[in-house]
Design a protein around this motif. Structure first.
Motif, short mmCIF file in Angstrom:
data_model
loop_
_atom_site.label_atom_id
_atom_site.label_comp_id
_atom_site.label_asym_id
_atom_site.label_seq_id
_atom_site.Cartn_x
_atom_site.Cartn_y
_atom_site.Cartn_z
N ASP A 1 1.11 12.05 3.89
CA ASP A 1 2.37 12.22 2.97
C ASP A 1 2.46 11.07 2.03
O ASP A 1 2.77 11.30 0.98
CB ASP A 1 3.47 12.72 3.97
N ILE A 2 2.45 9.78 2.67
CA ILE A 2 2.55 8.72 1.80
C ILE A 2 1.73 7.55 1.98
O ILE A 2 1.18 7.41 3.31
CB ILE A 2 4.00 8.04 2.30
N HIS A 3 1.07 7.21 1.16
CA HIS A 3 -0.12 6.30 1.11
C HIS A 3 0.07 5.14 0.27
O HIS A 3 -0.08 5.32 -1.17
CB HIS A 3 -1.57 6.81 0.92
N PHE A 4 0.49 3.98 0.68
CA PHE A 4 0.74 2.75 -0.13
C PHE A 4 -0.11 1.49 0.22
O PHE A 4 -0.49 1.35 1.45
CB PHE A 4 2.43 2.27 0.20
N THR A 5 -0.55 0.83 -0.64
CA THR A 5 -1.36 -0.12 -0.65
C THR A 5 -0.90 -1.42 -1.53
O THR A 5 -0.80 -1.32 -2.62
CB THR A 5 -3.05 0.04 -0.87
N PHE A 6 -1.13 -2.47 -0.81
CA PHE A 6 -0.51 -3.94 -1.55
C PHE A 6 -1.72 -4.88 -1.68
O PHE A 6 -2.48 -4.89 -0.25
CB PHE A 6 0.51 -4.71 -0.92
N VAL A 7 -2.07 -5.34 -2.67
CA VAL A 7 -3.33 -6.27 -2.68
C VAL A 7 -2.94 -7.69 -2.27
O VAL A 7 -2.16 -8.11 -3.11
CB VAL A 7 -3.87 -6.13 -4.10
N MET A 8 -3.32 -8.12 -1.23
CA MET A 8 -2.78 -9.31 -0.79
C MET A 8 -4.06 -10.49 -1.41
O MET A 8 -3.29 -11.59 -1.56
CB MET A 8 -2.97 -9.53 0.87
N ASP B 1 -7.58 -2.27 -13.30
CA ASP B 1 -7.98 -3.57 -12.69
C ASP B 1 -6.67 -4.22 -11.82
O ASP B 1 -5.76 -4.48 -12.34
CB ASP B 1 -8.42 -4.69 -13.59
N LEU B 2 -7.01 -4.58 -10.70
CA LEU B 2 -5.97 -5.01 -9.61
C LEU B 2 -6.15 -6.45 -8.95
O LEU B 2 -7.64 -6.67 -9.05
CB LEU B 2 -5.82 -4.11 -8.51
N GLN B 3 -5.35 -7.14 -9.00
CA GLN B 3 -5.51 -8.50 -8.48
C GLN B 3 -4.21 -8.89 -7.53
O GLN B 3 -3.32 -7.87 -7.09
CB GLN B 3 -5.57 -9.53 -9.52
N PRO B 4 -3.97 -10.08 -6.85
CA PRO B 4 -2.82 -10.15 -5.72
C PRO B 4 -1.59 -10.03 -6.42
O PRO B 4 -1.29 -10.41 -7.54
CB PRO B 4 -3.23 -11.60 -5.44
N GLY B 5 -0.79 -9.34 -5.70
CA GLY B 5 0.63 -9.00 -6.06
C GLY B 5 0.81 -7.53 -6.71
O GLY B 5 1.98 -7.12 -6.64
N ASP B 6 -0.58 -6.92 -6.78
CA ASP B 6 -0.37 -5.39 -7.20
C ASP B 6 -0.17 -4.46 -5.92
O ASP B 6 -0.72 -4.74 -4.99
CB ASP B 6 -1.82 -4.98 -8.26
N ALA B 7 0.20 -3.19 -6.37
CA ALA B 7 0.31 -2.39 -5.45
C ALA B 7 0.21 -0.98 -5.96
O ALA B 7 0.27 -0.94 -7.32
CB ALA B 7 1.65 -2.29 -4.83
#
Length: 363
Positions: free
Chosen positions: A301-308, A323-329
């Motif tokens: 139902d909820i799927h959240f991801t944080f780029v560490m 394009d994602l890098q640290p601190g992005d979600a």
């Protein structure tokens, strides 16, 4: 003068006191404390339900709005939840104990990049906040990136939350927290995390400088209650104790085992939170291993991801590649096809899913 010699009361107006007497005593169950003058009463004081009220004929004040808290609304005032006193005071009957009301999730694809925004907002006690899901998916979840610039003791009080699920993940630095029935302060280092089951008493004690944590709360709006009578630490309790069906989970990065992730090309360390919450939530840390991870869908139902750490490209059905890098979600709604591309060797992700027993389909 002792505090017992001091009383406070709310002043309310009336046009005719005799009309208010039976309402406040019989309907609301309050006690008449005094009334005067004897020949033609125009002032009366009532006490009850933890307050004191003075009703005065012709008082130049508005009639007010009184909320009475009880865990038995049906047994109070004949079950009426809204009443109006003869003097015009509005009476609202509400639950004494806060309850969790989980709104329906408003699904969306969302990406929050650190470099695209003014990154930090100054919040309470000088803490810096970033809202990682601005829409909060209709109020179903709040995900916060929190930073405390200055280390040292934290002026916190023993408190608890009326919440469906709550996670504290230490992203950088360290923090000491006291938890009910868990003994002395627990130090969370970078990569460690804990759940805060509904109602568990806790208090933040001290933190390192530049500490950063990711905090997840479900639902987004929940009540925090200060417990002035509870003292921490309070010793070790039963390790199997449950708070609203959830056990306290303390995941330590350095003691974790790594195993294949749900997406080929990644490995993961499971935090044990799915088991501790009986499937309410699942928290895993995934890191890139090798190859080209395939596209997939999920039914959470909820799927959240944080780029560490590291970098990647998020490719999602019907969306522009990001394009994602640290601190992005990012949030991926159920059944949307997505693929993690161009993963750097040091890519590491924090994945939060509700429920935790969701399934993945490789496309």
């Amino acid at each position: 003068m002792s505090s017992s010699d001091i009383k406070a009361e709310f002043l309310l107006p009336t046009e005719e006191l005799r009309n208010d007497l039976p309402f406040f005593t019989r309907t609301l169950g309050m006690r008449l404390e005094n009334i005067f003058p004897a020949d033609d009463p125009s002032v009366a004081s009532f006490s009850g339900h933890g307050i004191r009220i003075r009703i005065e004929k012709g008082a130049p004040v508005p009639p007010g709005h009184l909320r009475i808290l009880t865990d038995d609304p049906a047994g109070f005032a004949d079950g009426k939840l809204s009443l109006t006193a003869p003097n015009g005071t509005k009476i609202e009957i509400v639950p004494l104990s806060p309850t969790v009301e989980q709104p329906a999730t408003k699904h969306e694809f969302a990406v929050r990049r650190l470099r695209d925004e003014a990154p930090w907002v100054i919040g309470r006690a000088g803490m810096h906040y970033r809202d990682l899901i601005p829409t909060r998916l209709g109020g179903s979840i709040i995900a916060s990136h929190i930073r405390i610039p200055d280390g040292g003791p934290v002026p916190d009080m023993v408190h608890y939350h009326t919440v469906g699920f709550q996670l504290i993940f230490c992203y950088k630095g360290w923090v000491d927290v006291l938890y009910e029935d868990q003994g002395d302060a627990i130090r969370l280092h970078a990569g460690d995390c804990v759940t805060q089951p509904p109602g568990i008493r806790h208090r933040v004690v001290e933190a390192s400088a530049e500490i950063e944590v990711i905090e997840i709360g479900v639902p987004a709006e929940h009540v925090t209650t200060i417990d002035h009578k509870f003292t921490l630490p309070n010793g070790k309790g039963d390790p199997s104790r449950e708070w609203d069906g959830q056990t306290f989970v303390h995941h330590i990065k350095d003691k974790a085992d790594w195993a294949p992730f749900r997406i080929p090309g990644f490995t993961m360390r499971d935090t044990g939170i799915a088991a501790g919450t009986k499937g309410v939530a699942g928290i895993q840390v995934a890191r890139f291993d090798t190859g080209n991870p395939p596209a997939c869908t999920h039914d959470a139902d909820i799927h959240f991801t944080f780029v560490m750490d590291g970098t990647m490209t998020l490719s999602a059905e019907g969306q522009t590649d990001r394009d994602l890098q640290p601190g992005d979600a990012f949030v991926i709604p159920p059944h949307m096809m997505a693929q993690y591309k161009d993963c750097s060797e040091d890519l590491e992700l924090l994945e939060v899913a509700l429920r935790g027993d969701f399934s993945t389909k490789i496309v």
